[in-house]
Motif scaffolding. Sequence first.
Motif, PDB file in Angstrom:
ATOM      1  N   UNK B   4       0.866  -1.169   0.000  1.00 52.77           N
ATOM      2  CA  UNK B   4       0.000   0.000   0.000  1.00 52.77           C
ATOM      3  C   UNK B   4       0.900   1.214   0.000  1.00 52.77           C
ATOM      4  N   UNK B  55      -8.417   3.993  -6.897  1.00 52.23           N
ATOM      5  CA  UNK B  55      -8.043   3.863  -5.492  1.00 52.23           C
ATOM      6  C   UNK B  55      -6.552   3.538  -5.346  1.00 52.23           C
ATOM      7  N   UNK B  60      -5.544   4.572  -1.846  1.00 53.93           N
ATOM      8  CA  UNK B  60      -6.657   4.133  -0.992  1.00 53.93           C
ATOM      9  C   UNK B  60      -6.911   2.635  -1.080  1.00 53.93           C
ATOM     10  N   UNK B  61      -6.116   1.944  -1.859  1.00 56.99           N
ATOM     11  CA  UNK B  61      -6.303   0.500  -1.988  1.00 56.99           C
ATOM     12  C   UNK B  61      -4.959  -0.192  -1.941  1.00 56.99           C
ATOM     13  N   UNK B  62      -4.998  -1.452  -1.590  1.00 56.36           N
ATOM     14  CA  UNK B  62      -3.773  -2.230  -1.454  1.00 56.36           C
ATOM     15  C   UNK B  62      -3.488  -2.987  -2.740  1.00 56.36           C
TER      16      UNK B  62
END
Lengths: 459, 431
Positions: B4, B55, B60-62
């Motif tokens: 991330x 994202x 905002x996202x992995x």
Amino acid sequence: MRRLLGEEKLRHRELDLLSYSYDSSFLTQTGDFRPDVIVVARSAADVAATVRYAHEHDVPVVPRGAGTGQTGGAVAARGGIVLDLSPLNRILELDADNLQVICEPGVVHADLNAFLAKRRLFFPPDPGSTKMCTVGGMAANNSRGMRAIKYGSTGDYVLGLDVILPSGETITTGSVGSRALQSSSGLDLTRLFVGSEGMLGVITRLRLKVLPLPASRGLVLAAFDVLEDSGKAVLAVFQAGVLPSAIEILDSSAIKAVNLYKPGLDLPAAEAVLLFELDGNKPGVAHDAQRVAEVVCQFTPRVRWADEPKQVAALWEGRSVVGAASGQVRPGATRVYAGEDICVPIARVPEALRGIQDISGKYETIVVTYGHIASGNLHAAPVIDMASAGERERVGYVAEEIHELALRLGGTVTGEHGVGLTRRAYMTREHGPALATMSLLKNALDPQGIMNPGKTFPE
Amino acid sequence: MSERTAPLAAGPLAAAQQEILKCPRCGQCRAYCPVFGELRDESSVARARIALAKALLEGRATADADARRCLSECTLCLACTANCPSGVAVEQVVLAARAELAQRLGVGTVERVVLGLLAKRDDLLPLLTFLGSSLQRLPFAKLPDDSGLRLRFPLGGLERRVLPALARRPFLAGSGPVVGQGERGTVAYFVGCFDNYVDVKTGRAVVGVLTHNGFAVALPQDQGCCGMPLLANGLRDTALPRLRRNVDALLGAGAGTMIAACASCGSALRHLYAPTFTAVGDGEYAEKAARLAEHVRDLAEFLAEAGIRRPERELGLRLTFHDPCHLVRGQGVKAQPRELLRSLPGVEFSEMAESDRCCGGAGTFSFSHYELARRINDRKVDNIEATGAAVVATECPGCKLQLNDGLVRRGLPQRARQVAELLAAAHGIDV
């Protein structure tokens, strides 16, 4: 929940939460509306189990169809469970003799009409999102579409519903076991749940009225140099005793968008283009189309009509591509759904169109406007560069002023898309003391406030 | 393995930001995506892939296995792009996101080795093909017809998969730089991996048909993999040298038109090369690739427009046509193959329903996601069967492989053939 439903019906990984955090509203593109878990319902029993769990544990539940709404209605405003109803997509029974069809809420509108068309029947409400929206979502938002002037709203075709109440109990509205096409028996609970945006319960089964499919369709296209004349022409057609199945308007911004997107269509340069659709039997359609053309000729000489399918399709293409065209008037920009669904009195449509143009100029934001002039329902499509913080901010003001304009003209902030999260702020002004009555009803059915919380009622 | 990160300012995904931001999540792609059509899960549709890409871009996202799965479950069929009201080029976002994940998470060993060979050491491929051709007789059983081989023993994800026989010798190894006299001019033929290393008969059919119709055929020897399998697996940087060599080989062939008989190769040459070079800031090759793209034509498109000699032989066949995604949407070619096929003596043409719906082949997708590809293919096979045609013609070796896999698996007698093979048969050309 695992014990109740099984792991295969639950989604809770980061990617899943992200995938259910949006609909097509501008708001959900700019905020974070991730739920805590998603239940992918495979049966009404799954829905009932989920709602009972939510009831027992005081957890929000948000029913969701295809997630194509434009108001944030199907996203989790306060976390909790999103209940995906789209897998419940079976057409359970066609009762053609009694002009009704029984289906689950996840049936896609276009699929239902493709099924019905083989039997020369149709479900008249006709939303622009027909290819992907579900009939459950249509009922929850009381959708309409282009043919509302003649055929009305989704609610006019919902004869009965199976609803799972916030307590987990299941009720059938519209009389248990009834196949009647109308009823005056008891309070009309069907109408209560239609348009309730998932705040009162979850629809798991719909009994829908269907109609014979019209054999023929005709179209009249008219171009107006003076915007106000288009409004006068619509009223004159009504006064001549003709009820078209649809009357659509493209204002100058929409004409320009269509011509940029598909130059081959070559829509006439004008302040407005109107498209009148007539349906019925072939001689009747030809007669009505000619009559409409005669009446409209009083206001503009630029009138064409057709009742042959190929010609009708050619004339209609400008309207059918305007949604796509609006997003492409400015390279690199996108059409956003904000302030997109006002409805004003028919006679004030030209005034509303001019008002939207003024707002567009004031905020230096392209707004493409088209809509269902016969019912006064206008779709304004702001087109912005999403990478620009300034433009993202300005579009909020654009939407606000468009909503204010609608109320000032004696209209409503939403003609067919609903309130959801995006139009809560206008509810007090629009409904006055009636909003408190709505709140009483909501509290009576859902005292815990678990059903789609945060929607419709201002915070 | 996951990562991330803070919002990305650079990298493959950042270059696709404009496309990502164009998507308003209207959901129209739900009506067209063949993967969503099977899985019915919101995370398997185009708008979810765009939301994920956004994202990832915003931190905002992995970047993890789930993200990789979501992005890998796309056949790049372009159906969402073709029907997107907002004009989002979804495939550009998916390719950029795959490249991003490849950089951040790496790629699997099999992909790295096999695709690396295609890109960097294609000098070894003739030898490997020869060895493979010899050895594959051991674990694979031959089918009763000539459509391919079936694995005798379950092996990884390839259980029961119909596979074609590898060529003993690559097509290009036996070819001169120019074939034929060419009273109607010279064209260059971009062969593609499949017809070079596997289905050499189709390669011969392409050359035979072109020369029979008066065109000399240049066969640039330094051409190789079109790069699509590499780009589709996120190996953009690995692909770049191979792409540059292809551009130089084709532009240096001295031909006015470059012919591809593989829809994916043609589509890549026409629409992927220039944006790929632009994305990495290689202006020189972006310009060359744009120039090349103007001269690339699909074989059927080219012959339908140029006209063919009247074929001598009656085929006596009922035919249908499957539109490869990268032909109908990738190159806008739909009517031309039908015109050619209808013009052949003794052909009865029967249009199939949903002829332009993805067959599930999608290059390496049908190997990495065989079960999903098979489910998508089932619908296609149903539509083929309903036509009553004996042969389904197509214009992509990957589609041909996938269609034959579905037909054989279902025990149906129909077989897929490329347009070039049918034209060669009608002209009486022995390949």
